[in-house]
Design a protein around this motif. Structure first.
Motif, PDB file in Angstrom:
ATOM      1  N   GLY A 517       0.798  -1.227   0.000  1.00  0.00           N
ATOM      2  CA  GLY A 517       0.000   0.000   0.000  1.00  0.00           C
ATOM      3  C   GLY A 517       0.827   1.270   0.000  1.00  0.00           C
ATOM      4  O   GLY A 517       1.906   1.343  -0.603  1.00  0.00           O
ATOM      5  N   LYS A 518       0.300   2.267   0.704  1.00  0.00           N
ATOM      6  CA  LYS A 518       0.967   3.575   0.734  1.00  0.00           C
ATOM      7  C   LYS A 518       2.144   3.527   1.707  1.00  0.00           C
ATOM      8  O   LYS A 518       1.986   3.122   2.868  1.00  0.00           O
ATOM      9  N   VAL A 519       3.285   3.967   1.220  1.00  0.00           N
ATOM     10  CA  VAL A 519       4.512   3.887   2.026  1.00  0.00           C
ATOM     11  C   VAL A 519       4.887   5.284   2.509  1.00  0.00           C
ATOM     12  O   VAL A 519       4.921   6.234   1.722  1.00  0.00           O
ATOM     13  N   VAL A 520       5.194   5.386   3.810  1.00  0.00           N
ATOM     14  CA  VAL A 520       5.783   6.621   4.343  1.00  0.00           C
ATOM     15  C   VAL A 520       7.191   6.282   4.807  1.00  0.00           C
ATOM     16  O   VAL A 520       7.387   5.376   5.620  1.00  0.00           O
ATOM     17  N   VAL A 521       8.180   6.970   4.242  1.00  0.00           N
ATOM     18  CA  VAL A 521       9.554   6.847   4.749  1.00  0.00           C
ATOM     19  C   VAL A 521       9.750   7.996   5.722  1.00  0.00           C
ATOM     20  O   VAL A 521       9.636   9.170   5.345  1.00  0.00           O
ATOM     21  N   TYR A 522      10.004   7.660   6.987  1.00  0.00           N
ATOM     22  CA  TYR A 522      10.181   8.687   8.015  1.00  0.00           C
ATOM     23  C   TYR A 522      11.669   8.757   8.340  1.00  0.00           C
ATOM     24  O   TYR A 522      12.253   7.800   8.875  1.00  0.00           O
ATOM     25  N   ASP A 524      14.536  10.123  10.394  1.00  0.00           N
ATOM     26  CA  ASP A 524      15.066  10.848  11.553  1.00  0.00           C
ATOM     27  C   ASP A 524      16.545  10.491  11.732  1.00  0.00           C
ATOM     28  O   ASP A 524      17.052  10.396  12.841  1.00  0.00           O
ATOM     29  N   GLU A 525      17.215  10.248  10.579  1.00  0.00           N
ATOM     30  CA  GLU A 525      18.667  10.030  10.617  1.00  0.00           C
ATOM     31  C   GLU A 525      19.389  11.165   9.907  1.00  0.00           C
ATOM     32  O   GLU A 525      20.474  11.568  10.278  1.00  0.00           O
ATOM     33  N   HIS A 526      18.790  11.593   8.754  1.00  0.00           N
ATOM     34  CA  HIS A 526      19.206  12.824   8.071  1.00  0.00           C
ATOM     35  C   HIS A 526      20.465  12.704   7.241  1.00  0.00           C
ATOM     36  O   HIS A 526      21.048  13.705   6.848  1.00  0.00           O
ATOM     37  N   ASN A 527      20.914  11.469   6.985  1.00  0.00           N
ATOM     38  CA  ASN A 527      22.004  11.265   6.031  1.00  0.00           C
ATOM     39  C   ASN A 527      21.367  10.778   4.724  1.00  0.00           C
ATOM     40  O   ASN A 527      20.235  11.155   4.426  1.00  0.00           O
ATOM     41  N   TYR A 528      22.049   9.928   3.982  1.00  0.00           N
ATOM     42  CA  TYR A 528      21.561   9.564   2.644  1.00  0.00           C
ATOM     43  C   TYR A 528      20.483   8.484   2.635  1.00  0.00           C
ATOM     44  O   TYR A 528      19.675   8.409   1.720  1.00  0.00           O
ATOM     45  N   ILE A 529      20.448   7.617   3.682  1.00  0.00           N
ATOM     46  CA  ILE A 529      19.622   6.407   3.598  1.00  0.00           C
ATOM     47  C   ILE A 529      18.128   6.717   3.434  1.00  0.00           C
ATOM     48  O   ILE A 529      17.429   6.048   2.673  1.00  0.00           O
ATOM     49  N   GLY A 530      17.627   7.729   4.109  1.00  0.00           N
ATOM     50  CA  GLY A 530      16.201   8.037   4.023  1.00  0.00           C
ATOM     51  C   GLY A 530      15.769   8.293   2.586  1.00  0.00           C
ATOM     52  O   GLY A 530      14.808   7.687   2.093  1.00  0.00           O
ATOM     53  N   SER A 531      16.504   9.167   1.911  1.00  0.00           N
ATOM     54  CA  SER A 531      16.111   9.483   0.529  1.00  0.00           C
ATOM     55  C   SER A 531      16.365   8.299  -0.393  1.00  0.00           C
ATOM     56  O   SER A 531      15.627   8.090  -1.369  1.00  0.00           O
ATOM     57  N   VAL A 532      17.399   7.500  -0.097  1.00  0.00           N
ATOM     58  CA  VAL A 532      17.649   6.311  -0.924  1.00  0.00           C
ATOM     59  C   VAL A 532      16.505   5.305  -0.751  1.00  0.00           C
ATOM     60  O   VAL A 532      16.049   4.691  -1.724  1.00  0.00           O
ATOM     61  N   MET A 533      16.017   5.154   0.482  1.00  0.00           N
ATOM     62  CA  MET A 533      14.871   4.256   0.725  1.00  0.00           C
ATOM     63  C   MET A 533      13.669   4.698  -0.110  1.00  0.00           C
ATOM     64  O   MET A 533      13.000   3.895  -0.759  1.00  0.00           O
ATOM     65  N   GLN A 540      10.595   0.513  -7.169  1.00  0.00           N
ATOM     66  CA  GLN A 540       9.901  -0.780  -7.135  1.00  0.00           C
ATOM     67  C   GLN A 540       8.401  -0.634  -7.394  1.00  0.00           C
ATOM     68  O   GLN A 540       7.662  -1.603  -7.378  1.00  0.00           O
ATOM     69  N   GLY A 541       7.950   0.603  -7.598  1.00  0.00           N
ATOM     70  CA  GLY A 541       6.553   0.820  -7.996  1.00  0.00           C
ATOM     71  C   GLY A 541       5.624   1.229  -6.872  1.00  0.00           C
ATOM     72  O   GLY A 541       4.412   1.317  -7.064  1.00  0.00           O
ATOM     73  N   HIS A 542       6.156   1.485  -5.672  1.00  0.00           N
ATOM     74  CA  HIS A 542       5.289   1.861  -4.556  1.00  0.00           C
ATOM     75  C   HIS A 542       4.963   3.357  -4.583  1.00  0.00           C
ATOM     76  O   HIS A 542       5.710   4.159  -5.133  1.00  0.00           O
ATOM     77  N   SER A 543       3.856   3.674  -3.948  1.00  0.00           N
ATOM     78  CA  SER A 543       3.513   5.079  -3.738  1.00  0.00           C
ATOM     79  C   SER A 543       4.214   5.507  -2.447  1.00  0.00           C
ATOM     80  O   SER A 543       3.946   4.967  -1.375  1.00  0.00           O
ATOM     81  N   VAL A 544       5.141   6.485  -2.549  1.00  0.00           N
ATOM     82  CA  VAL A 544       6.024   6.806  -1.419  1.00  0.00           C
ATOM     83  C   VAL A 544       5.927   8.281  -1.060  1.00  0.00           C
ATOM     84  O   VAL A 544       5.890   9.142  -1.934  1.00  0.00           O
ATOM     85  N   THR A 545       5.901   8.560   0.238  1.00  0.00           N
ATOM     86  CA  THR A 545       6.013   9.930   0.744  1.00  0.00           C
ATOM     87  C   THR A 545       7.203   9.967   1.696  1.00  0.00           C
ATOM     88  O   THR A 545       7.382   9.048   2.496  1.00  0.00           O
ATOM     89  N   LEU A 546       8.011  11.019   1.586  1.00  0.00           N
ATOM     90  CA  LEU A 546       9.173  11.155   2.484  1.00  0.00           C
ATOM     91  C   LEU A 546       8.864  12.232   3.516  1.00  0.00           C
ATOM     92  O   LEU A 546       8.494  13.358   3.166  1.00  0.00           O
ATOM     93  N   VAL A 547       9.043  11.864   4.778  1.00  0.00           N
ATOM     94  CA  VAL A 547       8.705  12.772   5.877  1.00  0.00           C
ATOM     95  C   VAL A 547       9.901  12.859   6.815  1.00  0.00           C
ATOM     96  O   VAL A 547      10.577  11.853   7.064  1.00  0.00           O
ATOM     97  N   THR A 548      10.157  14.056   7.321  1.00  0.00           N
ATOM     98  CA  THR A 548      11.251  14.207   8.284  1.00  0.00           C
ATOM     99  C   THR A 548      10.888  15.253   9.331  1.00  0.00           C
ATOM    100  O   THR A 548      10.232  16.254   9.005  1.00  0.00           O
TER     101      THR A 548
END
Ligand code: ADP
Ligand code: SF4
Length: 681
Positions: A517-522, A524-533, A540-548
């Motif tokens: 379903g709908k993916v939220v990447v949260y 709270d590390e603030h290096n590269y991994i969050g945006s890479v996730m 991979q075709g998911h609906s993604v929102t990035l939140v920090t």
């Protein structure tokens, strides 16, 4: 392929480079405050076969005060002693010594000198976060600037430099300020037409050639193409016109693209040789030698660049940091032994912090003088010990490789089928394939040695380790991503998270949990991994929102010069981004956040899968168990298992522990020397 071509001498005006390997100017964070370290770092490159080795930007006067960035200086005689010694250290190995005289113009801050920042026009300085303006240079200022540059060139010549630079690259140069219409609003003979805007550069080039007087070479570092300006200089327009206009003047053209984030682009956003499409015209316009950079580590690529007439000299900053012995390895036919730069820009981040440079691939960087470490040599152990290393990630691999070089009998056990730990796992993520080089270099080296035994697919217990009866045990078992809500901006666990479909970067990398379903990447590390996730799951075709919860996305990547590119990538992939959102609570289908500006307002987001990127926990259980029965001097904890950090820190930790064990075995005392400025000639 024969690499002889790379070892041909190249004439640069009145001097001759012994080969085509050219270590271009780059800051080291040592600067004028830590000259011993600076000198030793550069000497190492000369010893490793770089035929030309250059300084960082060297401020010519107090009107170009980059306070906070530790660069070199030649403001006056007090700095001459350090330069004399540096030249001697570089030349001792047969290399040419180059100095990049520089004036940062509208990027100066002058916090130390307190004099006005100068530039072509009355405008704010090029640091929007600082409330400072530059003063439009009048004729007296221009005269004084030329005098300062002449005096610095004279001093550089007296110090014995073979190549003296005029620096007109990036936007950290007064010449760039004059060249571009964005900052040059003058109406006199230094403004308006391109010829007028290039006048100061031409005059200073001529001044410097006059002082060099055919005894040393004059190089021009010039960005032929700007990627981030509003009225840019383009490689097929004014950039080319400037090379045509001045082509005959300098003895060497050192060309690149600007700004710095494009020049020092990371592997996540650029390939080896990414600047070439912009710079390769230069050879067709001038008959002077040309050097260019592009994170070159492949000798085949280097040969093809020379053969195809694109470059005369292979320029390198980062590849020469990652492997100061790269040229010698190519010469000796040991191409597999090259420690290739991974393009992570940890080195670059050190400049932003104003600290001595560190490198993910080369843990000895900046330690040449203060700890006496050599990138290729490790002291031989007086008596070989039987050493067991548990965990084959960056820390374990580096520790094993360093101890093996000293002659110890090393056994490396890894739970997974393949060695590499997080470097290998992360290298499978979008944009991070170069991370694999951390593993590949070390595992190849270990495989070549008969004093190393490698056990993949061997998860060891405390009992297994004790039964092994090693003289020394090193625990390098890494860390795991937390799934309890603890991150850089929230230190309190969030118990309700166990009720939602939460996964961590470990789960994404191992594909062990389903993403629905709908993916939220949260983040709270603030290096590269969050945006890479976010990018990986979008791919991979998911609906993604990035939140920090931070006010910026991937805040730390400002230091690696990636933040702008990350924002562009997220926008291109149509990934919505929410900043200042602090996670409050949620359920199977929704998350509630406190919006922090102003604080107190709540916002809801639909979420079926929460990817939580927060803090990590060290996997130190084995160590704590073994501590109960093993003597402290034989048991060591390294890398992320000691304290979670970036890959560079894990490699460094593995290396440092290996050196400590060597010192212990050899009955030597480790040292850490404190550098200080030289006191004049
Ligand atoms: P670091 O960055 O500190 O090197 P990593 O997480 O990259 O840490 O690597 C740690 C490695 O240790 C992983 O590859 C993991 O599979 C391995 N490991 C963890 N526990 C054990 C164990 N008990 N026995 C062998 N290997 C282990
Ligand atoms: Fe290359 Fe990273 Fe080392 Fe810099 S820190 S030289 S980018 S490996």
């Amino acid at each position: 392929m024969s690499y002889d071509l790379l070892f041909e001498p190249v004439k640069i005006g009145p001097v001759t480079a012994p080969n085509r390997f050219y270590a271009v100017p780059h800051s080291t964070g040592h600067g004028h405050l830590a000259p011993q370290g600076s000198r030793a770092l550069r000497e190492m490159k000369a010893a490793g076969g770089w035929g030309s080795v250059c300084t960082s930007i060297t401020e010519i006067s107090e009107t170009s005060d980059l306070a906070g960035h530790q660069v070199e200086r030649i403001w006056g005689d007090v700095y001459l002693g350090a330069h004399l010694k540096q030249v001697e250290a570089i030349k001792k190995h047969g290399a040419l010594a180059g100095i990049e005289l520089g004036h940062a113009g509208m990027r100066s801050r002058n916090f130390i000198s307190g004099v006005p920042v100068i530039g072509p026009s009355n405008l704010p300085i090029i640091r929007p976060e600082m409330p400072l303006q530059a003063r439009a240079m009048d004729k007296a200022d221009i005269w004084q600037f030329r005098q300062d540059h002449r005096r610095a060139a004279q001093a550089a010549k007296e110090a014995g430099y073979d190549i003296i630079y005029v620096y007109a690259a990036h936007d950290i140069s007064i010449f760039t300020n004059f060249l571009t219409l964005r900052t040059n609003h003058r109406t006199d003979e230094y403004g308006g037409s391109l010829e007028n805007r290039a006048r100061l550069l031409r005059e200073v080039l001529e001044d410097t050639l006059e002082i060099a007087n055919g005894e040393c070479a004059v190089a021009l570092r010039f960005s032929v193409h700007e990627t981030n300006a509003i009225t840019p200089i383009k490689y097929d327009a004014e950039g080319r016109d400037i090379v045509e206009m001045l082509g005959h003047l300098p003895d060497l053209w050192d060309v690149n693209i600007s700004g710095w984030s494009s020049d020092s682009n990371t592997s996540r956003f650029s390939e080896e040789g990414h600047q070439l499409p912009f710079t390769d015209f230069v050879k067709s316009v001038t008959n002077k030698p040309v050097v260019g950079v592009g994170r070159y580590t492949s000798p085949d690529k280097m040969v093809s660049l020379i053969k195809s007439g694109k470059l005369d000299l292979i320029g390198a900053a980062r590849p020469s940091i990652a492997d100061p012995y790269l040229p010698n390895k190519i010469k000796a036919g040991q191409v597999e032994d090259i420690r290739e730069c991974i393009g992570c820009n940890v080195c670059v981040s050190c400049d932003a912090y104003g600290v001595e440079v560190r490198c993910t691939q080369n843990p000895t960087m900046s330690e040449e003088w203060r700890r006496g470490w050599h990138p290729e040599n490790v002291p031989a152990a007086k008596s070989a010990q039987n050493i067991l290393i548990v965990g084959g990630g960056p820390a374990g691999l580096e520790c094993a490789w360093t101890l093996a070089r000293a002659g110890h009998q090393v056994t490396l056990a890894e739970a997974e089928n393949e060695f590499g730990g997080r470097a290998l796992k992360e290298s499978g993520l979008v944009g991070l394939s170069a991370w694999r080089r951390v593993r590949d270099y070390r595992i190849y080296q270990l495989q070549q040695r008969d004093n190393v035994t490698l056990y993949p697919a061997n998860k060891l217990s405390a009992e297994d380790i004790k039964e092994f009866e090693a003289d020394q045990v090193i625990i390098a078992t890494g860390a795991s991503w937390r799934n309890d809500g603890v991150g850089s901006m929230n230190f309190a666990p969030l118990p309700w998270l166990s009720e939602v479909n939460i996964i961590t970067p470990d789960d994404v990398m191992s594909e062990s949990k389903s993403v629905t379903g709908k993916v939220v990447v949260y983040d709270d590390e603030h290096n590269y991994i969050g945006s890479v996730m976010a990018e990986e799951l979008r791919k991979q075709g998911h609906s993604v929102t990035l939140v920090t919860p931070h006010r910026e996305v991937a805040a730390w990547t400002d230091y690696t010069l990636e933040i702008g590119k990350i924002l562009n990538r997220l926008a291109t992939l149509e990934i919505p981004v929410h900043t200042d959102y602090q996670l409050l609570d949620g359920n199977d289908t929704q998350l509630r956040f406190e919006y922090l500006r102003p604080a107190g307002e709540n916002r809801m987001l639909d979420c079926d899968t929460l990817v939580f990127v927060g803090a990590r926990l060290p996997k130190d259980e084995l160590y704590l168990e073994l501590q109960k029965s093993m003597p402290a001097e034989s048991l060591h904890l390294v890398g992320d298992a000691l304290v979670p950090g970036i890959i560079q820190a894990a490699v460094f930790s593995g290396h440092k522990t290996a050196r400590s064990i060597l010192a212990q075995v050899n009955g030597e005392t480790e040292f850490f020397r404190l550098d200080r400025p030289d006191a004049g000639p």
